[in-house]
Design a protein around this motif. Sequence first.
Motif, PDB file in Angstrom:
ATOM      1  N   PRO A 218      40.894  28.220  36.082  1.00 18.07           N
ATOM      2  CA  PRO A 218      39.595  28.832  36.418  1.00 18.07           C
ATOM      3  C   PRO A 218      39.535  30.332  36.149  1.00 18.07           C
ATOM      4  O   PRO A 218      38.469  30.851  35.823  1.00 18.07           O
ATOM      5  CB  PRO A 218      39.431  28.526  37.911  1.00 18.07           C
ATOM      6  CG  PRO A 218      40.803  28.229  38.409  1.00 18.07           C
ATOM      7  CD  PRO A 218      41.532  27.608  37.257  1.00 18.07           C
ATOM      8  N   ASP A 223      35.704  31.283  36.204  1.00 22.96           N
ATOM      9  CA  ASP A 223      35.005  30.302  37.041  1.00 22.96           C
ATOM     10  C   ASP A 223      35.069  30.793  38.492  1.00 22.96           C
ATOM     11  O   ASP A 223      35.941  30.402  39.273  1.00 22.96           O
ATOM     12  CB  ASP A 223      35.680  28.936  36.898  1.00 22.96           C
ATOM     13  CG  ASP A 223      34.993  27.838  37.678  1.00 22.96           C
ATOM     14  OD1 ASP A 223      34.113  28.154  38.509  1.00 22.96           O
ATOM     15  OD2 ASP A 223      35.353  26.662  37.484  1.00 22.96           O
ATOM     16  N   ALA A 225      33.115  30.277  41.034  1.00 19.19           N
ATOM     17  CA  ALA A 225      32.802  29.300  42.084  1.00 19.19           C
ATOM     18  C   ALA A 225      34.068  28.557  42.520  1.00 19.19           C
ATOM     19  O   ALA A 225      34.338  28.404  43.719  1.00 19.19           O
ATOM     20  CB  ALA A 225      31.743  28.318  41.601  1.00 19.19           C
ATOM     21  N   THR A 226      34.860  28.121  41.553  1.00 18.54           N
ATOM     22  CA  THR A 226      36.117  27.431  41.880  1.00 18.54           C
ATOM     23  C   THR A 226      37.082  28.378  42.566  1.00 18.54           C
ATOM     24  O   THR A 226      37.758  28.008  43.536  1.00 18.54           O
ATOM     25  CB  THR A 226      36.750  26.865  40.598  1.00 18.54           C
ATOM     26  OG1 THR A 226      35.869  25.889  40.036  1.00 18.54           O
ATOM     27  CG2 THR A 226      38.098  26.212  40.896  1.00 18.54           C
ATOM     28  N   GLN A 227      37.145  29.608  42.084  1.00 16.11           N
ATOM     29  CA  GLN A 227      38.044  30.576  42.702  1.00 16.11           C
ATOM     30  C   GLN A 227      37.655  30.841  44.152  1.00 16.11           C
ATOM     31  O   GLN A 227      38.525  30.982  45.019  1.00 16.11           O
ATOM     32  CB  GLN A 227      38.023  31.880  41.899  1.00 16.11           C
ATOM     33  CG  GLN A 227      38.676  31.761  40.518  1.00 16.11           C
ATOM     34  CD  GLN A 227      38.573  33.034  39.726  1.00 16.11           C
ATOM     35  OE1 GLN A 227      39.174  34.050  40.079  1.00 16.11           O
ATOM     36  NE2 GLN A 227      37.812  33.015  38.643  1.00 16.11           N
ATOM     37  N   ARG A 229      36.246  28.721  46.206  1.00 16.93           N
ATOM     38  CA  ARG A 229      36.672  27.560  46.995  1.00 16.93           C
ATOM     39  C   ARG A 229      38.176  27.609  47.265  1.00 16.93           C
ATOM     40  O   ARG A 229      38.644  27.282  48.362  1.00 16.93           O
ATOM     41  CB  ARG A 229      36.293  26.262  46.268  1.00 16.93           C
ATOM     42  CG  ARG A 229      34.796  25.962  46.285  1.00 16.93           C
ATOM     43  CD  ARG A 229      34.514  24.533  45.838  1.00 16.93           C
ATOM     44  NE  ARG A 229      34.816  24.331  44.432  1.00 16.93           N
ATOM     45  CZ  ARG A 229      33.955  24.528  43.445  1.00 16.93           C
ATOM     46  NH1 ARG A 229      32.731  24.978  43.701  1.00 16.93           N
ATOM     47  NH2 ARG A 229      34.294  24.293  42.189  1.00 16.93           N
ATOM     48  N   HIS A 230      38.933  28.001  46.253  1.00 16.95           N
ATOM     49  CA  HIS A 230      40.382  28.113  46.418  1.00 16.95           C
ATOM     50  C   HIS A 230      40.737  29.166  47.471  1.00 16.95           C
ATOM     51  O   HIS A 230      41.601  28.947  48.330  1.00 16.95           O
ATOM     52  CB  HIS A 230      41.040  28.477  45.086  1.00 16.95           C
ATOM     53  CG  HIS A 230      41.080  27.356  44.101  1.00 16.95           C
ATOM     54  ND1 HIS A 230      41.438  27.528  42.779  1.00 16.95           N
ATOM     55  CD2 HIS A 230      40.793  26.031  44.239  1.00 16.95           C
ATOM     56  CE1 HIS A 230      41.386  26.372  42.158  1.00 16.95           C
ATOM     57  NE2 HIS A 230      40.996  25.446  43.013  1.00 16.95           N
ATOM     58  N   SER A 248      44.516  36.126  39.589  1.00 14.71           N
ATOM     59  CA  SER A 248      43.303  35.656  38.909  1.00 14.71           C
ATOM     60  C   SER A 248      42.616  36.805  38.181  1.00 14.71           C
ATOM     61  O   SER A 248      42.173  36.659  37.027  1.00 14.71           O
ATOM     62  CB  SER A 248      42.337  35.023  39.923  1.00 14.71           C
ATOM     63  OG  SER A 248      42.873  33.829  40.452  1.00 14.71           O
TER      64      SER A 248
END
Length: 258
Positions: A218, A223, A225-227, A229-230, A248
Amino acid sequence: MRRIVLIGSGNLAESLACAISKSHAELVQIFARNPRRGPEVARLAGTTWTDDPQRLATADIYLIAVSDRAVGEVAASLSIPETAIVAHTAGSVPIDAIPARFVRRAVFYPLQTFTAGRHVDFNEIPIFLETSTPDFRPELEAFARTLSCTVRYADSAQRAYIHLAGVFACNFANAMYAAGERILSKAGLPYPLIKPLIAETAAKACTATAPSTVQTGPAVRNDTATQARHEALLADDPALQTIYRTISRRIWETSKKI
């Protein structure tokens, strides 16, 4: 044939002892203060062992494979012939850690991670050499080439960078594997589930022209949005959350430059 005395009985000493025993050099002795590991390493390499400095064997090369902080102390404590090469195996320790009374001082640094009981092929391991004077460099190189196909010269300044690169590529990478294991365990899942992923990641990095060219995930896609959530899943571990965010960001910033 070079006569070698290996000083130490840790993970690197064990691997070196086994490699030397299969080479064209003669491993005449293991010197180690550990009464359990010393004899065991000597047995694996088919040579003798002593913990008595007065019984140190005569050799052409003395390899000091001990902890970084012990290199100077160990070298200073032993009655090594002045004509012999005295080399330590530490990546981040300068050559002058060996006392100046030894005219033929050197560094003999194999770039690899070593674990007791685990076989490694020394032929595949780069060995980095440094010598206090150039006159005995061919002699040390000849010995190194009996163990490895890749032998290079690197002074203490260069070797510091090599060691640092190794910490990132090996020690830090393994710490991330451990973090993955802990995250899986939070969900009640076993570590072996990510072993194929670890194996393929390492294999890609080894076959690529540069690891950055095979970066996925991601962060490289930005990305967010995914980060997010993580990061939420890591709310109970702020330190790991910070690591996730920092790496990241690093991946995204460097990937834009490829």
